[in-house]
Motif scaffolding. Sequence first.
Motif, PDB file in Angstrom:
ATOM      1  N   ASP A 234     -40.065 -63.578-108.798  1.00  0.00           N
ATOM      2  CA  ASP A 234     -41.328 -64.022-109.385  1.00  0.00           C
ATOM      3  C   ASP A 234     -41.879 -62.903-110.259  1.00  0.00           C
ATOM      4  N   ALA A 235     -42.777 -63.271-111.153  1.00  0.00           N
ATOM      5  CA  ALA A 235     -43.487 -62.270-111.948  1.00  0.00           C
ATOM      6  C   ALA A 235     -44.645 -61.722-111.124  1.00  0.00           C
ATOM      7  N   THR A 236     -45.064 -60.521-111.440  1.00  0.00           N
ATOM      8  CA  THR A 236     -46.227 -59.948-110.752  1.00  0.00           C
ATOM      9  C   THR A 236     -47.160 -59.289-111.762  1.00  0.00           C
ATOM     10  N   THR A 237     -48.437 -59.250-111.414  1.00  0.00           N
ATOM     11  CA  THR A 237     -49.407 -58.546-112.253  1.00  0.00           C
ATOM     12  C   THR A 237     -49.591 -57.113-111.772  1.00  0.00           C
ATOM     13  N   ASP A 238     -48.901 -56.743-110.694  1.00  0.00           N
ATOM     14  CA  ASP A 238     -49.005 -55.382-110.160  1.00  0.00           C
ATOM     15  C   ASP A 238     -48.440 -54.400-111.189  1.00  0.00           C
ATOM     16  N   PRO A 239     -49.251 -53.484-111.665  1.00  0.00           N
ATOM     17  CA  PRO A 239     -48.774 -52.598-112.743  1.00  0.00           C
ATOM     18  C   PRO A 239     -48.032 -51.359-112.245  1.00  0.00           C
ATOM     19  N   GLN A 240     -47.869 -51.201-110.925  1.00  0.00           N
ATOM     20  CA  GLN A 240     -47.373 -49.940-110.377  1.00  0.00           C
ATOM     21  C   GLN A 240     -45.927 -49.617-110.743  1.00  0.00           C
ATOM     22  N   ALA A 241     -45.074 -50.603-110.773  1.00  0.00           N
ATOM     23  CA  ALA A 241     -43.655 -50.327-111.032  1.00  0.00           C
ATOM     24  C   ALA A 241     -43.041 -51.500-111.787  1.00  0.00           C
ATOM     25  N   ALA A 242     -41.903 -51.246-112.400  1.00  0.00           N
ATOM     26  CA  ALA A 242     -41.234 -52.307-113.165  1.00  0.00           C
ATOM     27  C   ALA A 242     -40.855 -53.472-112.268  1.00  0.00           C
ATOM     28  N   PHE A 243     -40.504 -53.151-111.024  1.00  0.00           N
ATOM     29  CA  PHE A 243     -40.139 -54.222-110.089  1.00  0.00           C
ATOM     30  C   PHE A 243     -40.207 -53.705-108.668  1.00  0.00           C
ATOM     31  N   HIS A 244     -40.304 -54.630-107.733  1.00  0.00           N
ATOM     32  CA  HIS A 244     -40.223 -54.333-106.307  1.00  0.00           C
ATOM     33  C   HIS A 244     -39.196 -55.275-105.698  1.00  0.00           C
ATOM     34  N   LEU A 245     -38.501 -54.786-104.685  1.00  0.00           N
ATOM     35  CA  LEU A 245     -37.635 -55.666-103.897  1.00  0.00           C
ATOM     36  C   LEU A 245     -38.024 -55.478-102.436  1.00  0.00           C
ATOM     37  N   CYS A 246     -38.623 -56.489-101.857  1.00  0.00           N
ATOM     38  CA  CYS A 246     -39.145 -56.379-100.493  1.00  0.00           C
ATOM     39  C   CYS A 246     -38.619 -57.530 -99.640  1.00  0.00           C
ATOM     40  N   PRO A 247     -38.498 -57.275 -98.349  1.00  0.00           N
ATOM     41  CA  PRO A 247     -38.051 -58.364 -97.462  1.00  0.00           C
ATOM     42  C   PRO A 247     -39.142 -59.419 -97.311  1.00  0.00           C
ATOM     43  N   VAL A 248     -38.716 -60.641 -97.046  1.00  0.00           N
ATOM     44  CA  VAL A 248     -39.644 -61.749 -96.811  1.00  0.00           C
ATOM     45  C   VAL A 248     -39.322 -62.353 -95.455  1.00  0.00           C
ATOM     46  N   SER A 249     -40.358 -62.646 -94.688  1.00  0.00           N
ATOM     47  CA  SER A 249     -40.167 -63.292 -93.388  1.00  0.00           C
ATOM     48  C   SER A 249     -40.663 -64.727 -93.440  1.00  0.00           C
ATOM     49  N   ALA A 250     -40.139 -65.520 -92.505  1.00  0.00           N
ATOM     50  CA  ALA A 250     -40.636 -66.896 -92.374  1.00  0.00           C
ATOM     51  C   ALA A 250     -42.116 -66.860 -92.033  1.00  0.00           C
ATOM     52  N   ASP A 251     -42.885 -67.699 -92.686  1.00  0.00           N
ATOM     53  CA  ASP A 251     -44.336 -67.690 -92.499  1.00  0.00           C
ATOM     54  C   ASP A 251     -44.850 -69.121 -92.328  1.00  0.00           C
ATOM     55  N   PRO A 252     -44.856 -69.599 -91.095  1.00  0.00           N
ATOM     56  CA  PRO A 252     -45.308 -70.979 -90.875  1.00  0.00           C
ATOM     57  C   PRO A 252     -46.821 -71.082 -90.776  1.00  0.00           C
ATOM     58  N   SER A 253     -47.516 -70.462 -91.701  1.00  0.00           N
ATOM     59  CA  SER A 253     -48.981 -70.529 -91.657  1.00  0.00           C
ATOM     60  C   SER A 253     -49.418 -71.889 -92.178  1.00  0.00           C
ATOM     61  N   PRO A 254     -50.576 -72.355 -91.736  1.00  0.00           N
ATOM     62  CA  PRO A 254     -51.020 -73.680 -92.147  1.00  0.00           C
ATOM     63  C   PRO A 254     -51.627 -73.696 -93.538  1.00  0.00           C
TER      64      PRO A 254
END
Lengths: 164, 488
Positions: A64-84
Amino acid sequence: MIPIASILVLGFGNPGRADDGLGPAFADFVSALGLARVQAESMYQLQVEDSLELSLSDIVIFVDATTDPQAAFHLCPVSADPSPSFTSHEVSPGGLLAIAKALHGTAPDAYLLTIRGHEFNCFREGLSAGAAEDLAEAAAHLQPLLEARDPELFRAAVSALCHG
Amino acid sequence: MTQTKSKRLVIEPVTRVEGHGKVTIHLDNEGNVAEARLHIVEFRGFERFMQGRPFWELPVAVQRLCGICPVSHHLCASKAVDFFVGAGHVPVTAEKMRRLMHYGQTFQSHALHFFHLSSPDLLFGFDADAKKRNVFGVAAEFPELAKQGILMRKFGQEVIKATAGKKVHGTGAIPGGINKNLTILERDTLLADVPQMKVWARSAVELAKSYTLENVELAKDFGTFPSSHMCLVREDGALDLYDGGLRAIDSEGEIIFDHVDNQDYLDYIVEGVKSWSYMKFPFIKSIGPENGWYRVGPLARINACTYIDTPEAEAARKEFMAVTNGKPNPMSLAYHWARMIETLHAIEKIEELLNDSDLQGTELVDTSGERRLEAVAIIEAPRGTLFHHYRINEDDQVEMANLIVSTTSNNEPMNRAVRAVAEKYIGGAKEVTEGMLNHVEVAIRAYDPCLSCATHAMGQMPLVVELFDAAGGLVDRRAKGLALEALA
């Protein structure tokens, strides 16, 4: 022996809104590589049926695109999130993983690759020069990982590339 | 309990619908509902965006109204643009490809709404724990049902991809026709899944029917009110989602107008405005603004059509109509049952079309007729009747665009449903609970509104209720799932 994983890249965003198209642009880059057992799809937003493809893969990379200006890109883990918070027709990466887990009992290793965008508030196809540079940087870092298809390399990469 | 202050409740945004909306409920000094309204809080502006653009951009550009049901806009704009290139009647292959695309769209949209947006309410109850009353709860407790919904939606998306080129924002329909036919491989791939889809569609009809009949006492007093109904019908009165003339019936089933030519819609429909909403309030001209409002969408279509031209859906329609002795069904909750009858109809039509060799025809475009500079097209989108009206100049630029989307036509009925449910479940209550508010949302959700199409919106929709005293001061505030907090 190095484990050989199947990888799914899901790039999402609206290419008609300039740098919001970074996700699909990255997916196009991966498709063009033509790597075996690496599948890339581009889409406007994630949908419930994408959980089917998820469940067939060992590793999934949401882009996805991000508006975070800190770095050219981030690669972070994602967990299942069954939030309502599922309130609309679109699903978050964590939500999609939760659906896959609920329906198929398992979810793949998942990562969110966010690439820095610079122009969003315009109706135009094509990336800004800055976003194109950031896309190239992300692509340069991810291509060796995609070619290796080694889950351990992805896990190791996160420590260096996740700055969130 | 006698309350000492009149109050205003705000439900914002409404959840499990597409787009942003909010509900305000004004309570009087006795705690009874004095007024309840559904507000659409954003502005679309597409009619203005299109001015000055070349007309051939329309079928692709208007899809950007929404990433969920763009096919309806794509096809409706294409039908209008056909007139600009002299193609009042497109070749048979083009029309059937477009129909196939449209039935694929209807199938996937209805499946998504029923299985993933509304089924949590129906399966767990309107008052169930909000943490469970969502798609994740359905996936956890009813995994087979959730899988069916996902696979039905996926199938519909594959039909769209085969006919439009892409699952979202395709380009299949072009001025005067279609840009491809259906290959044998595409046909056979889709046909292989049809039997399973029919099984699931039948079972979805049974589920929706059982729910409605088992809860008929609830349904009779849940956003139930008599109304007029409007939809397209074929020349013989059959349900036709792609093309036809406009029919409107009153609450007793008597015809108000019938087989109205699409080009003449302004002689029959007027778009009213109200100061408190960005959405218009269309009404039937001959009846007037006060009582001329009408319902559209699955309930209106099943109520108003003479019959359905596919056998299983027709049998289901007869069962549906028998509940009200052949009179129009006035229950908002009956939208779900009607929607599943249309889902069954859609897969029957898909099967019929896939077995039609015309889809392999090679005459794809016809622009041999007389060109017009103004055109109206109407289609039955999943959520109801959709109008596209354009005028162009001699340089092929769009001068005027007017869209009436189905959610706009359902504006007044949704407002009435909100008021009726608020009166029953919130009026006089000592405390407003999340479950009470969800009742109001259930009433709105039955219409499957696309608030993005009706105006313009995307994003998260948390729920906030605010209580105001008679002087307009904020007394209490409740965010969905949180306790009331006193702000005084």
